[in-house]
Design a protein around this motif. Structure first.
Motif, PDB file in Angstrom:
ATOM      1  N   CYS A 184       0.824  -0.967  -0.004  1.00  0.00           N
ATOM      2  CA  CYS A 184       0.017   0.140  -0.058  1.00  0.00           C
ATOM      3  C   CYS A 184       0.771   1.165   0.212  1.00  0.00           C
ATOM      4  O   CYS A 184       2.136   1.343   0.328  1.00  0.00           O
ATOM      5  N   VAL A 185       0.261   2.531  -0.292  1.00  0.00           N
ATOM      6  CA  VAL A 185       0.957   3.675  -0.534  1.00  0.00           C
ATOM      7  C   VAL A 185      -0.047   4.836   0.029  1.00  0.00           C
ATOM      8  O   VAL A 185      -1.311   4.559   0.051  1.00  0.00           O
ATOM      9  N   TYR A 186       0.603   5.868   0.505  1.00  0.00           N
ATOM     10  CA  TYR A 186      -0.276   6.839   0.973  1.00  0.00           C
ATOM     11  C   TYR A 186      -0.767   7.664  -0.308  1.00  0.00           C
ATOM     12  O   TYR A 186      -0.107   7.817  -1.420  1.00  0.00           O
ATOM     13  N   ASP A 187      -1.992   8.184  -0.246  1.00  0.00           N
ATOM     14  CA  ASP A 187      -2.766   8.898  -1.335  1.00  0.00           C
ATOM     15  C   ASP A 187      -2.095  10.175  -1.428  1.00  0.00           C
ATOM     16  O   ASP A 187      -2.478  11.158  -0.503  1.00  0.00           O
ATOM     17  N   SER A 188      -1.436  10.750  -2.201  1.00  0.00           N
ATOM     18  CA  SER A 188      -0.852  12.017  -2.400  1.00  0.00           C
ATOM     19  C   SER A 188      -1.791  12.810  -3.440  1.00  0.00           C
ATOM     20  O   SER A 188      -1.857  14.207  -3.362  1.00  0.00           O
ATOM     21  N   ASN A 189      -2.427  12.255  -4.439  1.00  0.00           N
ATOM     22  CA  ASN A 189      -2.963  12.810  -5.386  1.00  0.00           C
ATOM     23  C   ASN A 189      -4.094  13.810  -4.813  1.00  0.00           C
ATOM     24  O   ASN A 189      -4.286  14.970  -5.318  1.00  0.00           O
ATOM     25  N   ARG A 190      -5.031  13.415  -3.763  1.00  0.00           N
ATOM     26  CA  ARG A 190      -5.897  14.187  -3.185  1.00  0.00           C
ATOM     27  C   ARG A 190      -5.277  15.702  -2.724  1.00  0.00           C
ATOM     28  O   ARG A 190      -6.084  16.536  -2.664  1.00  0.00           O
ATOM     29  N   TYR A 191      -4.112  15.421  -2.234  1.00  0.00           N
ATOM     30  CA  TYR A 191      -3.509  16.586  -1.769  1.00  0.00           C
ATOM     31  C   TYR A 191      -3.278  17.583  -2.523  1.00  0.00           C
ATOM     32  O   TYR A 191      -3.307  18.698  -2.602  1.00  0.00           O
ATOM     33  N   THR A 192      -2.605  17.049  -3.812  1.00  0.00           N
ATOM     34  CA  THR A 192      -1.987  17.899  -4.862  1.00  0.00           C
ATOM     35  C   THR A 192      -3.252  18.531  -5.727  1.00  0.00           C
ATOM     36  O   THR A 192      -3.371  19.847  -5.866  1.00  0.00           O
ATOM     37  N   LEU A 193      -4.408  17.873  -5.885  1.00  0.00           N
ATOM     38  CA  LEU A 193      -5.535  18.179  -6.401  1.00  0.00           C
ATOM     39  C   LEU A 193      -6.408  19.173  -5.561  1.00  0.00           C
ATOM     40  O   LEU A 193      -6.790  20.388  -6.085  1.00  0.00           O
ATOM     41  N   PHE A 194      -6.369  19.257  -3.955  1.00  0.00           N
ATOM     42  CA  PHE A 194      -7.006  20.091  -3.376  1.00  0.00           C
ATOM     43  C   PHE A 194      -6.235  21.320  -3.566  1.00  0.00           C
ATOM     44  O   PHE A 194      -6.859  22.585  -3.432  1.00  0.00           O
ATOM     45  N   ALA A 195      -4.779  21.451  -3.573  1.00  0.00           N
ATOM     46  CA  ALA A 195      -4.074  22.641  -3.374  1.00  0.00           C
ATOM     47  C   ALA A 195      -4.308  23.327  -4.747  1.00  0.00           C
ATOM     48  O   ALA A 195      -4.216  24.435  -4.741  1.00  0.00           O
ATOM     49  N   MET A 196      -4.054  22.539  -5.709  1.00  0.00           N
ATOM     50  CA  MET A 196      -4.465  23.070  -7.037  1.00  0.00           C
ATOM     51  C   MET A 196      -5.891  23.728  -7.370  1.00  0.00           C
ATOM     52  O   MET A 196      -5.981  24.840  -7.917  1.00  0.00           O
ATOM     53  N   LEU A 197      -6.805  23.167  -6.741  1.00  0.00           N
ATOM     54  CA  LEU A 197      -8.229  23.598  -6.738  1.00  0.00           C
ATOM     55  C   LEU A 197      -8.328  25.005  -6.020  1.00  0.00           C
ATOM     56  O   LEU A 197      -8.859  25.799  -6.582  1.00  0.00           O
ATOM     57  N   LYS A 198      -7.759  24.963  -4.879  1.00  0.00           N
ATOM     58  CA  LYS A 198      -7.756  26.193  -3.955  1.00  0.00           C
ATOM     59  C   LYS A 198      -7.096  27.380  -4.609  1.00  0.00           C
ATOM     60  O   LYS A 198      -7.330  28.496  -4.590  1.00  0.00           O
TER      61      LYS A 198
END
Length: 440
Positions: free
Chosen positions: A224-238
């Protein structure tokens, strides 16, 4: 209603198995319908919002003719009266004027003057009645209440700012579709405008797919790996000032995926997923999206970011039922998510927010290293750009360019944009770069 396939077939170079970036951009642009709801907000809350209507200036700015510098205001007609004070051929004639008073910003001179008089003025002071010209204080010689200065250095109207010179009453100060910036807040305040009409913020729901993903705070099981995509997506959307709706990680199960998509469509204008759209794992996603809406799966001629799903889904479980939302299915690799977001998704979100969009500026730079490039796809390599002492730009790739190497984005300050038909590059060749500053 026009289907996605009908729209796509009208675009030059359409090929679902090898879609050029420019063709994809043209297709998704056509589906970007702006939100229509308008809100009235206080000026301090308007930063980064999209203006819903033109701002028309209710006043002249400046409101009065005023001095552009510290000096002495007088009637320009006095320049025609020249007194030769030297008697030496070729020397400049001088004009002598008597100082009748002072004028400061917010404290105008209330009297009237004669042609032989002047008024001491400070920058921003209202021009005294009968005055239309200002001589800078450093150009004069003052003796008591008399000033002298060379006539040849001035023309009538010099160093005077006219009423309405910045903005005339009734003119458009800011156009609808503009994203309000810091300078715009100052401009609006200078017009006495305390509230503006803006488009409501775009609502964007997003989630990641994959049984191997874990959220921060959860233990990492084997594989398993930690999900990084939601955090980059959140930042890009903000950064785009939209309202992000994080729906977390969704399991690779039909029921869970359907529920997440329908929930997202019911609550948002746009739905973005990461993972589950590559050729090897897309069957389940394709079936689900075919049931929920009108969605196409493309293989982009782009690196990183080859697989992409795009279209429209409905919260009711079938096309036309319930609430619609634009859908983007992005790749799972972290760098591919960011590259496809900035090259494909970003403009759509801005357009749907009601903003007037412009192409992201690019700069020509000299390539510091050799770059291998296969013609037939557009590449967005990560690079470090800097200027030399002469002001010329130079750029070098940030090592490994794998689509899963997220550190290559953190280390970089630009995309090295390699065009669709471009081949290998040698050191010193010119390339286009897209700076991250202001973008990411």
């Amino acid at each position: 209603m026009t289907t996605l396939n009908e729209t796509s077939s009208c675009v030059a170079q359409y090929d679902a198995q090898a879609m050029p970036v420019s063709a994809v951009q043209a297709i998704v642009r056509e589906w970007a319908t702006p939100v229509t709801t308008v809100e009235r907000v206080h000026l301090r809350d308007a930063l980064n919002r999209v203006l819903a209507q033109d701002i028309v200036s209710p006043i002249d700015v400046p409101a009065h003719d005023n001095s552009a510098m510290d000096g002495y205001a007088f009637a320009g007609a006095a320049l025609e009266v020249q007194t030769d004070t030297t008697g030496v051929p070729g020397e400049k004639d001088e004009l002598a004027l008597n100082v009748a008073g002072k004028a400061f910003a917010g404290h105008p001179f209330a009297g009237s003057i004669e042609r032989t008089q002047c008024v001491r003025v400070m920058t921003g002071a209202t021009m005294p009645a009968g005055c239309d010209t200002v001589v800078p204080q450093e150009a004069v010689t003052r003796d008591g209440d008399t000033i002298r200065f060379p006539v040849s250095q001035l023309r009538t109207g010099a160093n005077r700012r006219l009423a309405g010179e910045d903005l005339a009453k009734g003119s458009v100060a800011l156009k609808a579709g503009r994203i309000v910036r810091a300078s715009d807040l100052g401009l609006l305040a200078s017009l006495g405008i305390g509230e503006v009409s803006v488009r409501r913020r775009l609502r964007v729901a997003f989630f990641s797919t994959g049984d191997e993903l874990r959220s921060i705070g959860q233990p990492l099981d084997p594989g398993c790996v930690y999900d990084s995509n939601r955090y980059t997506l959140f930042a890009m959307l903000k950064r785009l000032d939209v309202d992000p709706i994080d729906l977390g990680v969704v399991r690779d199960e039909p029921a869970a995926l359907e529920e997440a998509l329908r929930t997202a469509a019911s609550s948002a204008d746009v739905v973005i997923t990461s993972g589950g759209v590559s050729v090897g794992e897309a069957d389940l996603t394709k079936q689900m999206l075919r049931m929920l809406g009108d969605v196409a799966h493309w293989s982009l001629a782009m690196r990183p970011g080859r697989p992409l799903a795009f279209g429209r889904i409905w919260s009711g479980g079938k096309p036309g039922a319930g609430e619609p939302a634009i859908f983007f299915g992005l790749p799972g690799n972290p760098v591919a998510v960011m590259a496809t977001f900035y090259q494909i998704v970003r403009e759509v979100l801005l357009r749907m927010s009601g903003a007037t969009t412009h192409a992201v500026p690019m700069i020509r730079a000299s390539c510091g290293d050799a770059i291998r490039k296969r013609p037939g796809r557009t590449e967005f390599q990560r690079g470090i750009a800097q200027r030399d002492a002469q002001g010329a730009w130079h750029v070098a790739p940030t090592g490994s360019q794998g689509s899963g190497v997220l550190s290559s984005m953190s280390e970089a300050n630009c995309f090295i944009v390699l065009a669709h038909d471009q081949g290998d590059l040698d050191p010193g060749d010119a390339v286009d770069i897209m700076l991250f500053e202001g973008l990411i």
